[in-house]
Each structure stands twice: as structure tokens, then as C-alpha cells.
Design a protein around this motif. Structure first.
Motif, mmCIF file in Angstrom:
data_model
loop_
_atom_site.group_PDB
_atom_site.id
_atom_site.type_symbol
_atom_site.label_atom_id
_atom_site.label_comp_id
_atom_site.label_asym_id
_atom_site.label_seq_id
_atom_site.Cartn_x
_atom_site.Cartn_y
_atom_site.Cartn_z
ATOM 1 N N GLU A 1 5.024 5.660 -5.013
ATOM 2 C CA GLU A 1 5.316 5.741 -6.447
ATOM 3 C C GLU A 1 4.360 6.708 -7.144
ATOM 4 O O GLU A 1 4.755 7.448 -8.047
ATOM 5 N N HIS A 2 3.110 6.710 -6.716
ATOM 6 C CA HIS A 2 2.119 7.606 -7.326
ATOM 7 C C HIS A 2 2.428 9.067 -7.024
ATOM 8 O O HIS A 2 2.367 9.927 -7.909
ATOM 9 N N LYS B 1 3.979 1.502 -0.698
ATOM 10 C CA LYS B 1 4.842 1.523 -1.883
ATOM 11 C C LYS B 1 4.112 2.105 -3.080
ATOM 12 O O LYS B 1 4.650 2.952 -3.808
ATOM 13 N N SER B 2 2.876 1.684 -3.292
ATOM 14 C CA SER B 2 2.103 2.199 -4.421
ATOM 15 C C SER B 2 1.790 3.681 -4.247
ATOM 16 O O SER B 2 1.831 4.459 -5.215
ATOM 17 N N LYS B 3 1.460 4.087 -3.013
ATOM 18 C CA LYS B 3 1.208 5.506 -2.747
ATOM 19 C C LYS B 3 2.461 6.343 -3.002
ATOM 20 O O LYS B 3 2.394 7.439 -3.578
ATOM 21 N N TYR C 1 0.830 -1.209 0.000
ATOM 22 C CA TYR C 1 0.000 0.000 0.000
ATOM 23 C C TYR C 1 0.864 1.258 0.000
ATOM 24 O O TYR C 1 0.692 2.152 -0.845
#
Length: 371
Positions: free
Chosen positions: A342-343, A338-340, A336
Motif C-alpha cells: 500500500e505504501h 500488505k502495508s509495504k 507486513y
């Protein structure tokens, strides 16, 4: 403006004395003032406390001047409602200030409810905070000694740190001790000291120590650094043992915080030592994040937005949360964060993205401790 405190006291604290002004509003808005000066010895502070109680004053505001406010707060907190004010909220105009005027100015602002109080945790949390902050200083000192030790070999024509990843591992330590104890360096013997996977780098190690030259005085300095490094490790271990005793009643909260990606036991203890376990002190997660210095600033004038950099608050809490954020974005168990990261990093950059993840972690901490 409405008078919030009918009877209150403004205190200007210094190292050796304090000046207090009791303000009473009996009828209307025009108050009466009564000032007195006390020393900062314990018996004098107790006299100050009795003076407050005799005048039916149970609301006191004082500026958080260094650590000088702490002894006064310790003796007053049981019977007096003490508000600790950030200096930027109560600073008087330069050129028109002295000790008496400062205490009166603080009292006037406090009387009208214009002084937001600073967060002061309970006595147990304050004691725990002293230990964790001292541990933080020792860890920083240990890192400095690591770099100093490594640089001592670098300036003496040794590039061992470019070959071995851990200069404090078994192989590197054995080679360094040999270099300190001998006057004539045998590169082949250095290669024979390598262990396990490091043996594959024997040729590079021989090349790294070739031409090494260190004087007797430089070797003595390195030995002093080694002793200091070992002493710091021993003191950190002693501190950890004491901290574990102090946090025995917070084990359930620590275990809960450790479920957050990137947060280990030491970080969880640091978080608790900084913000405590009672989230009603902050009211909302947004206010907690603002207190920790993780929210953008608000600086607008004449319709123009200026710098929105985060504040300097959270000197100890913010680095811990940033450290947790770096670990969280690398975690493979939960993607979670990690994706935030990168975004956000694509739009705002990596530094702002890490601060955003740190704020998310602190928001999760607030929710966990509140429930």
C-alpha cells in the motif's frame, strides 16, 4: 589486460556440430590457437573431451545456444570447468563472423575474464526443473481449455457464466452435461439441477439458458475439449506424484519457504527448481534478484537516464514470485507485505509495487536458504 586463463577453449555449438578453439598463453600476452571441429554425437563429444584433456585444457566457455549446449555440458561437467555464456555477452560483430571466428572470439573474451557465467544448477535440480516447467505448461494449457470450454457455450447464446461463478462446479457441470445431451432445452429442469447455495439463482439460470442453441458438430467439439481437460488433470496429478518423489530430500527447505506469506508448497518447489538450494552460486540477494529479472535496468547515456524497466529474465521464476506477491498482500496472517504494498503503490503504482513485493519475497528466500 590481465590474462585470467592461461589455457582455455571457446566453443561455438550448433545442432549437428561444434567448433572449438583452444587458446594457450605460454609467454607474454600473444596466444597460440588450435581449432578443431566435432559432431554433436556422444562419441564425438567424448573425443572432444579427450582432446581438451590431452591439451591440458580444463576451462571451457560456450554460448548457450538453445538447448544444443546441454548434451555437451552433460558430458563435460564431471572433469571440465564449463562456463555457459549468455549470447549477448559473446556475440560477434555482424558481417565479420563465421563458426571458426565465433569460437575464437568466445575464447578470447573468456581468456581475459570478460565473460560472466550463467547459473547452471546441479543435475538433480535440473531434472526437477524439467518437471516443474512441464507442469507450468500443462497448467497454462488447462487454463486455455477452461476458457475455450466456457466460450463454446457463450457463442451458443448461453450466459450461464454470468450467473454461476464456477463453470466447473457441480451445479454448472450438471447443467452443461444436460445441455450437451439434449436437443430440446427445458429451463425448469436446468434449475432443478442446482445444488445448495446455487438454488437461490434458479430464476437467473432459467433466463441464462433460454434460447440456447448448439449444433451437433459444436457439441462434439465441446466433448473433445472436456476429454482434453480431464486428460490434462490426470497428467498434472501424475506429474505431482513424480515431483513429490524428487523433492523428498528438500522437504526441510520446502517447509521453511512455506512460512513466507503467499508461498505454498507448489510455489516453494518451483522456487527450489529454479534457483536450487546453494545460495553461494549467487553470492548476494541483490545478484539473485537481478538474475530473476526483478531489479530495475540501468540505461544511462550522455547524462540522461532512459528506460529502467525490469529485464525479461526469470521466465518461470518471476511469474511464480508475482503470484506469491499477490497472495501475500491479501494475507490477513501477516500484514507486513500488505502495508509495504500500500505504501509503494501510492507513489509508484500497483504494478511496480507488486514487483517490489516479489523482490522482497525472493530476498527472504535467499536469506532462508543461505542459513
Amino acid at each position: 589486460m590481465k590474462v585470467v586463463y592461461q589455457t582455455c577453449c571457446g566453443v561455438d555449438v550448433h545442432k549437428s556440430f561444434l567448433v572449438a578453439t583452444i587458446i594457450k598463453t605460454t609467454s607474454g600476452v600473444q596466444p597460440s590457437y588450435q581449432k578443431k571441429r566435432f559432431s554433436t554425437f556422444n562419441n564425438s563429444i567424448l573425443e572432444f573431451k579427450e582432446w581438451l584433456l590431452d591439451n591440458s585444457c580444463r576451462d571451457v566457455c560456450m554460448e548457450s545456444t538453445g538447448k544444443y549446449w546441454v548434451p555437451v555440458f552433460n558430458l563435460l561437467e564431471d572433469d571440465i570447468n564449463v562456463t555457459i555464456a549468455n549470447p549477448k555477452w559473446v556475440s560477434a560483430v555482424k558481417g565479420n563472423k563465421d563458426d571458426t571466428k565465433d569460437s575464437r572470439w568466445i575464447g578470447d573474451l573468456f581468456r581475459m575474464g570478460l565473460v560472466p557465467g550463467s547459473f547452471v544448477p546441479s543435475r538433480k535440480i535440473r531434472v526437477l526443473r524439467e518437471f516443474t516447467r512441464y507442469r507450468y505448461k500443462l497448467i497454462s494449457m488447462r487454463s486455455s481449455e477452461r476458457n475455450r470450454f466456457q466460450n463454446a457455450f457463450t457463442v451458443c447464446n448461453s450466459t450461464l457464466d454470468a450467473v454461476l461463478s464456477d463453470m466447473f462446479g457441480k451445479s454448472a457441470a450438471a447443467i452443461q452435461n444436460y445441455l450437451l445431451d439434449t436437443d430440446v432445452v427445458n429451463p425448469a429442469y436446468c434449475a432443478s439441477l442446482l445444488q445448495r447455495a446455487a438454488k437461490k439463482k434458479s430464476a437467473d439460470v432459467m433466463a441464462a439458458v433460454e434460447g440456447f442453441k448448439m449444433s451437433a458438430e459444436q457439441k462434439e467439439r465441446v466433448r473433445i475439449i472436456q476429454e482434453h481437460f480431464s486428460d490434462i488433470n490426470a497428467r498434472v496429478a501424475r506429474l505431482d506424484a513424480e515431483i513429490n518423489k524428487l523433492v523428498s530430500e528438500y522437504e526441510s527447505q520446502i517447509a521453511l519457504l512455506c512460512t513466507i506469506p503467499g508461498v505454498d508448497r507448489n510455489l516453494a518447489i518451483t522456487i527450489i527448481s529454479e534457483i536450487g538450494t546453494d545460495m553461494s552460486e549467487f553470492g548476494s540477494s541483490k545478484r539473485l534478484c537481478r538474475w530473476a529479472g526483478l531489479t530495475p535496468g540501468n540505461n544511462e547515456s550522455a547524462g540522461k537516464k532512459k528506460s529502467v524497466r525490469i529485464t525479461r529474465a526469470g521466465v518461470y521464476l518471476k511469474p511464480a514470485l508475482v503470484q506469491a506477491a499477490h497472495a501475500a498482500v491479501k494475507s490477513t496472517k501477516s500484514v507486513y507485505f500488505k502495508s509495504k504494498y500500500e505504501h509503494i503503490s501510492k507513489r509508484r503504482g500497483k504494478k511496480r509495487a507488486i514487483i517490489a513485493i516479489a523482490r522482497m519475497i525472493l530476498t527472504a528466500v535467499f536469506a532462508m536458504l543461505k542459513t
